[in-house]
Design an enzyme around this catalytic site. Structure first.
Site, PDB file in Angstrom:
ATOM      1  N   GLN A 156       0.718  -1.338   0.029  1.00 34.91           N
ATOM      2  CA  GLN A 156       0.155   0.131  -0.006  1.00 34.91           C
ATOM      3  C   GLN A 156       0.659   1.251  -0.118  1.00 34.91           C
ATOM      4  OE1 GLN A 156      -2.693  -1.791   3.268  1.00 34.91           O
ATOM      5  NE2 GLN A 156      -4.058  -0.118   2.264  1.00 34.91           N
ATOM      6  N   HIS A 214       1.143  -9.068   4.678  1.00 35.49           N
ATOM      7  CA  HIS A 214      -0.225  -8.464   4.774  1.00 35.49           C
ATOM      8  C   HIS A 214      -0.865  -8.391   3.438  1.00 35.49           C
ATOM      9  CE1 HIS A 214      -1.737  -4.558   6.828  1.00 35.49           C
ATOM     10  NE2 HIS A 214      -2.531  -4.792   5.691  1.00 35.49           N
ATOM     11  N   ASN A 229      -1.568 -10.884   8.577  1.00 43.03           N
ATOM     12  CA  ASN A 229      -2.589  -9.840   8.731  1.00 43.03           C
ATOM     13  C   ASN A 229      -3.967 -10.358   8.476  1.00 43.03           C
ATOM     14  OD1 ASN A 229      -3.094  -6.870   9.258  1.00 43.03           O
ATOM     15  ND2 ASN A 229      -4.183  -7.041   7.337  1.00 43.03           N
ATOM     16  N   GLU A 251      -4.284  -2.341  14.364  1.00 42.03           N
ATOM     17  CA  GLU A 251      -5.127  -1.358  13.263  1.00 42.03           C
ATOM     18  C   GLU A 251      -6.334  -0.839  13.989  1.00 42.03           C
ATOM     19  OE1 GLU A 251      -6.162  -2.415   9.313  1.00 42.03           O
ATOM     20  OE2 GLU A 251      -4.135  -3.558   9.290  1.00 42.03           O
TER      21      GLU A 251
END
Length: 435
Positions: free
Chosen positions: A18, A112, A156, A347
């Protein structure tokens, strides 16, 4: 004074695909560029965190934060099966060393969402062979960098494929081919649930890109079978065992996407089913873990007929789910009933164009964390999602979760007030700030 202890970890999180840019050997890069792609736009250079990580971590440090959660990209480390890239290991060594040089605790995620393209061609996350592949990758990384990694999250949001499968089943049952406000609250990350649009073209291109039957293209975020669920957890166990063999001092855990499931009268059976699906059924695989990563963004309300849809009075985030920071504290209390080891909030955050709203979210969420600490719940850290505005998967760059804005035309960073606000909570506590 409501002040967190000096040992309490507060910081922010990112994920490699990301933010780093040019992750050309990954399955997501492939899926972003095929004909009929379901991605709004490709990731391309992302926010160039690969080259600008020192600047970004320094902004975190300057705000007074002490923890950085980030992921190592498997597709960089092992771009072809069995071929490990020493240069990429050296890159992540430099990231880790920079953290340690500046008294920032790194929390490293080994996987992830994004995977090497070759892994998908080999069967992906529905193949037994992935267990061995993931174990080999984990062992290699830890053998090279383990002394720099006090905390490792193996995978994740291990339950995300199951949540996506539920969305797909609901869409099929409703005969819906398009995303709407009601569906948008279902997944806590940026996944476009309009899975059927352009499907024929898309799946043909998928098969060609990965060199296999398109029905066998199983990325981590593909709808998952029960077999796939077991494979994910066996991957976790395999990685944990490899990590502990190489370096027993590393704290190993996994992260889950967890909603605050609330029941109206008659909705209790739905809540119990969701809580079992999201978390409780995974507990047997976690018995040897050192900590648990909790990821929460909102709540779901269940009535006698199931999920209660939001209405025009519901305050929504830019992602389309309810603005409800108190969900985090509620989820921590639920988890603590079944988990007596340390918990890290890996998160928690909000996509919004109004940074005042982000400040409000952070304070209310952390007030809930502090209350949990006062109740004796063993929470040891909190990393806000995310450090930077970034590539939100199928939704592209429009979503803004970050504490730092980025002008992608110049890759210039613009720290938001919420970044310093989070740092003030770390250093001054909750009292005397925004009420």
């Amino acid at each position: 004074m409501k002040k967190f202890s000096s040992e309490f970890m507060i910081g922010a999180a990112t994920a490699a695909h990301q933010v780093e840019g040019n992750n050309v050997n990954s399955d997501f890069w492939t899926m972003e560029h095929i004909p009929g792609t379901m991605y709004k736009e490709p990731s391309l250079n992302a926010v160039d965190h690969y080259h600008k990580y020192k600047e970004d971590i320094q902004l975190l440090i300057d705000a007074g934060l002490n923890t950085y959660r980030f992921s190592i990209e498997w597709a960089r480390i092992e771009p072809a099966k069995g071929n490990f890239d020493k240069n990429e290991i050296d890159h992540y060594r430099q990231v880790l060393e920079f953290c340690h040089q500046n008294q920032v605790t790194p929390i490293v995620t080994l996987h992830h969402f994004s995977s090497p393209k070759w892994l998908i061609s080999e069967g992906g996350w529905e193949s037994e062979s992935t267990i061995e592949y993931f174990g080999n990758y984990s062992r290699y990384v830890v053998s090279k960098l383990g002394h720099l990694m006090p905390y490792i999250c193996t995978i994740n949001e291990a339950n995300m494929g199951k949540q996506i499968t539920k969305i797909m089943k609901r869409m099929t049952a409703n005969g819906s081919n398009s995303a709407n406000k009601d569906n948008s609250v279902d997944v806590q990350v940026g996944l476009n649930v309009d899975m059927k649009a352009k499907m024929e073209t898309y799946y043909r291109a998928l098969g060609e890109a990965f060199g296999i039957d398109p029905r066998n293209v199983q990325s981590f975020l593909s709808p998952r079978t029960e077999k796939g669920e077991i494979i994910i957890m066996k991957c976790h166990e395999k990685a944990r065992n490899q990590i502990k063999e190489v370096n027993p001092s590393i704290k190993v855990g996994i992260t889950f996407s967890l909603y605050d499931h609330q029941a109206l009268p008659g909705g209790e059976p739905y809540v119990e089913k969701e809580q079992d699906d999201d978390f409780l059924n995974y507990l047997p695989f976690l018995e040897e873990d050192d900590f648990l990563g909790v990821q929460n963004y909102s709540r779901k309300i269940h009535g006698p007929d199931g999920l209660v849809k939001s209405d025009e009075t519901t305050r929504l985030t830019k992602m389309g789910y309810e603005f409800y920071p108190e969900a985090l504290g509620n989820v921590l209390r639920f988890v603590a009933k079944h988990w007596d080891k340390p918990i890290i909030v890996t998160e928690n955050g909000i996509s919004t164009d109004n940074d005042e709203e982000r400040v409000e979210f952070i304070e209310r969420a952390l007030a809930g964390v502090y209350q949990c600490l006062e109740e004796g719940i063993n929470v040891i850290g909190y990393t806000y999602w995310s450090l930077l505005d970034n590539f939100e998967w199928q939704l592209g760059y429009a979503q803004t979760f970050g504490l730092i804005a980025v002008d992608r035309s110049t890759q210039t960073r613009y720290p938001k007030d919420s970044l310093s606000f989070l740092g003030n909570i770390k250093n001054a506590g909750l009292n005397g700030l925004r009420v």
